[in-house]
Design a protein around this motif. Structure first.
Motif, mmCIF file in Angstrom:
data_model
loop_
_atom_site.group_PDB
_atom_site.id
_atom_site.type_symbol
_atom_site.label_atom_id
_atom_site.label_comp_id
_atom_site.label_asym_id
_atom_site.label_seq_id
_atom_site.Cartn_x
_atom_site.Cartn_y
_atom_site.Cartn_z
ATOM 1 N N PRO A 139 0.797 -1.063 -0.102
ATOM 2 C CA PRO A 139 0.257 -0.006 0.097
ATOM 3 C C PRO A 139 0.780 1.306 0.005
ATOM 4 C CG PRO A 139 0.164 -0.825 2.160
ATOM 5 C CD PRO A 139 0.962 -1.824 1.242
ATOM 6 N N SER A 140 0.323 2.287 -0.357
ATOM 7 C CA SER A 140 0.780 3.488 -0.511
ATOM 8 C C SER A 140 1.537 3.908 1.015
ATOM 9 C CB SER A 140 0.051 4.856 -0.577
ATOM 10 O OG SER A 140 -0.736 4.630 -1.749
ATOM 11 N N LEU A 141 2.617 4.681 0.880
ATOM 12 C CA LEU A 141 3.387 5.353 2.157
ATOM 13 C C LEU A 141 2.357 6.167 2.702
ATOM 14 C CD1 LEU A 141 6.818 6.360 0.448
ATOM 15 C CD2 LEU A 141 6.472 4.603 1.829
ATOM 16 N N ALA A 142 2.393 6.068 4.190
ATOM 17 C CA ALA A 142 1.639 6.700 5.378
ATOM 18 C C ALA A 142 2.508 7.589 5.956
ATOM 19 C CB ALA A 142 0.718 5.628 5.888
ATOM 20 N N ASN A 143 1.792 8.488 6.295
ATOM 21 C CA ASN A 143 2.631 9.553 7.118
ATOM 22 C C ASN A 143 2.722 9.499 8.599
ATOM 23 O OD1 ASN A 143 4.064 11.875 7.860
ATOM 24 N ND2 ASN A 143 2.203 13.418 7.600
ATOM 25 N N HIS A 144 3.338 8.204 8.880
ATOM 26 C CA HIS A 144 3.588 7.944 10.252
ATOM 27 C C HIS A 144 5.034 7.032 10.529
ATOM 28 C CE1 HIS A 144 2.303 3.959 9.920
ATOM 29 N NE2 HIS A 144 1.308 4.275 9.334
ATOM 30 N N TYR A 145 5.548 7.324 11.547
ATOM 31 C CA TYR A 145 6.853 6.318 11.744
ATOM 32 C C TYR A 145 7.144 6.200 13.195
ATOM 33 C CZ TYR A 145 9.269 10.922 11.806
ATOM 34 O OH TYR A 145 9.598 12.451 12.270
ATOM 35 N N GLU A 146 7.977 5.238 13.415
ATOM 36 C CA GLU A 146 8.945 5.178 14.305
ATOM 37 C C GLU A 146 10.504 5.506 14.087
ATOM 38 O OE1 GLU A 146 8.422 1.309 16.396
ATOM 39 O OE2 GLU A 146 6.218 1.541 16.200
ATOM 40 N N SER A 147 10.862 6.501 15.035
ATOM 41 C CA SER A 147 12.182 6.810 14.784
ATOM 42 C C SER A 147 13.166 5.701 15.333
ATOM 43 C CB SER A 147 12.645 8.027 15.305
ATOM 44 O OG SER A 147 13.924 8.596 15.202
ATOM 45 N N LYS A 158 12.093 13.411 17.961
ATOM 46 C CA LYS A 158 10.978 14.063 18.744
ATOM 47 C C LYS A 158 9.606 13.941 18.146
ATOM 48 C CE LYS A 158 14.213 17.517 20.218
ATOM 49 N NZ LYS A 158 14.549 18.951 20.224
ATOM 50 N N HIS A 159 9.233 13.157 16.767
ATOM 51 C CA HIS A 159 8.264 13.003 16.069
ATOM 52 C C HIS A 159 7.927 11.947 15.499
ATOM 53 C CE1 HIS A 159 8.672 17.754 15.579
ATOM 54 N NE2 HIS A 159 9.996 17.417 15.526
ATOM 55 N N ASN A 160 6.666 11.551 15.262
ATOM 56 C CA ASN A 160 6.317 10.341 14.691
ATOM 57 C C ASN A 160 5.607 10.677 13.170
ATOM 58 O OD1 ASN A 160 3.640 11.411 15.516
ATOM 59 N ND2 ASN A 160 3.770 10.041 17.108
ATOM 60 N N ARG A 161 5.791 11.681 12.684
ATOM 61 C CA ARG A 161 5.113 12.241 11.509
ATOM 62 C C ARG A 161 5.624 13.521 10.692
ATOM 63 N NH1 ARG A 161 0.382 15.401 10.972
ATOM 64 N NH2 ARG A 161 -0.363 13.833 9.546
ATOM 65 N N ILE A 162 5.554 13.524 9.397
ATOM 66 C CA ILE A 162 5.897 14.823 9.211
ATOM 67 C C ILE A 162 4.751 15.835 9.237
ATOM 68 C CG2 ILE A 162 6.698 16.074 6.865
ATOM 69 C CD1 ILE A 162 7.718 13.296 5.804
#
Length: 238
Positions: free
Chosen positions: A170-178, A195-199
């Protein structure tokens, strides 16, 4: 692993590549963590990448794709023909904020490299020249060019464009674990990534004149020319 299963971000420092790396590497079908500092100089490179990921905690057994982010020409300027069967996201940021950010980062780290605007500008010019050469060697359907401003202004649209062009399903989703490995040892951004989990979409300040950086007029000219030339290549992809 085969070269056509590799995914690369080909870019320069301080362009937003860590956040995008985190998004890609958060997928279950991608093994990686950020910038591995592997030299792509022959057949053994992907094996070295896999070993690097195992050592640094970025290895995902069973993933169909290997990921790396490459920001320095010593790693990709002599890449073999097989390298260009991979999928590549090229990234570009305007020169003035990039140069200022590179210098600020290295001063903060207490590192001797790129501690002057002139040194950072020379890196920028050299790296963009190599990126333009690499861009020309990738088949159009295996590459996409993205600007820092475009990613920050509308991350969802940027991720959708990458997914459509390079076949992420599926398409890239705007969330992540650093991942920890992306924040140490040159793996990524050591200051903001954790400090973030999304753009987060944001407003960008306008780039200021290069002469504020106190670099020579000749270096400023080369810097602006390098940026304009690669940006034109990105525009031509559509």
């Amino acid at each position: 692993y085969q070269w056509h299963n590799a995914v690369f971000i080909l870019a320069h420092m301080r362009c937003g590549s860590t956040a995008l790396s985190n998004i890609i590497c958060s997928r279950g079908d991608v093994s990686g963590y950020g910038e591995a500092h592997v030299s792509y100089d022959g057949r053994a490179a992907l094996g070295r990448l896999a070993l690097n990921q195992r050592r640094h905690g970025g290895w995902r057994p069973g993933a169909g794709h290997l990921f790396d982010k490459i920001l320095h020409s010593r790693h990709d300027s002599i890449a073999p023909d097989q390298f260009f069967t991979a999928r590549a996201v090229f990234m570009l940021r305007e020169p003035e904020p990039t140069i200022r950010s590179i210098t600020q980062l290295f001063l903060g780290l207490g590192h001797g490299m790129y501690r002057s605007h002139a040194a950072a500008a020379e890196y920028y010019v050299e790296r963009l020249g190599v990126l333009e050469q690499l861009w020309a060697r990738f088949p159009a359907e295996r590459r996409i060019g993205l600007t820092h401003g475009g990613l920050l202004r509308d991350p969802d649209s940027a991720l959708a464009a990458i997914s459509a062009q390079l076949g992420f399903e599926p398409s890239l989703a705007n969330h992540y674990e650093s991942k920890a490995a992306s924040r140490r040892g040159g793996g990524g951004d050591p200051t903001q990534s954790g400090k973030h989990n999304r753009i987060e979409p944001g407003l960008l300040r306008p780039a200021r004149p290069l002469d504020e950086l106190e670099i020579s007029a000749e270096l400023a000219r080369r810097t602006e020319a390098a940026h304009a030339s690669l940006k034109v290549r990105f525009a031509e992809q559509w």
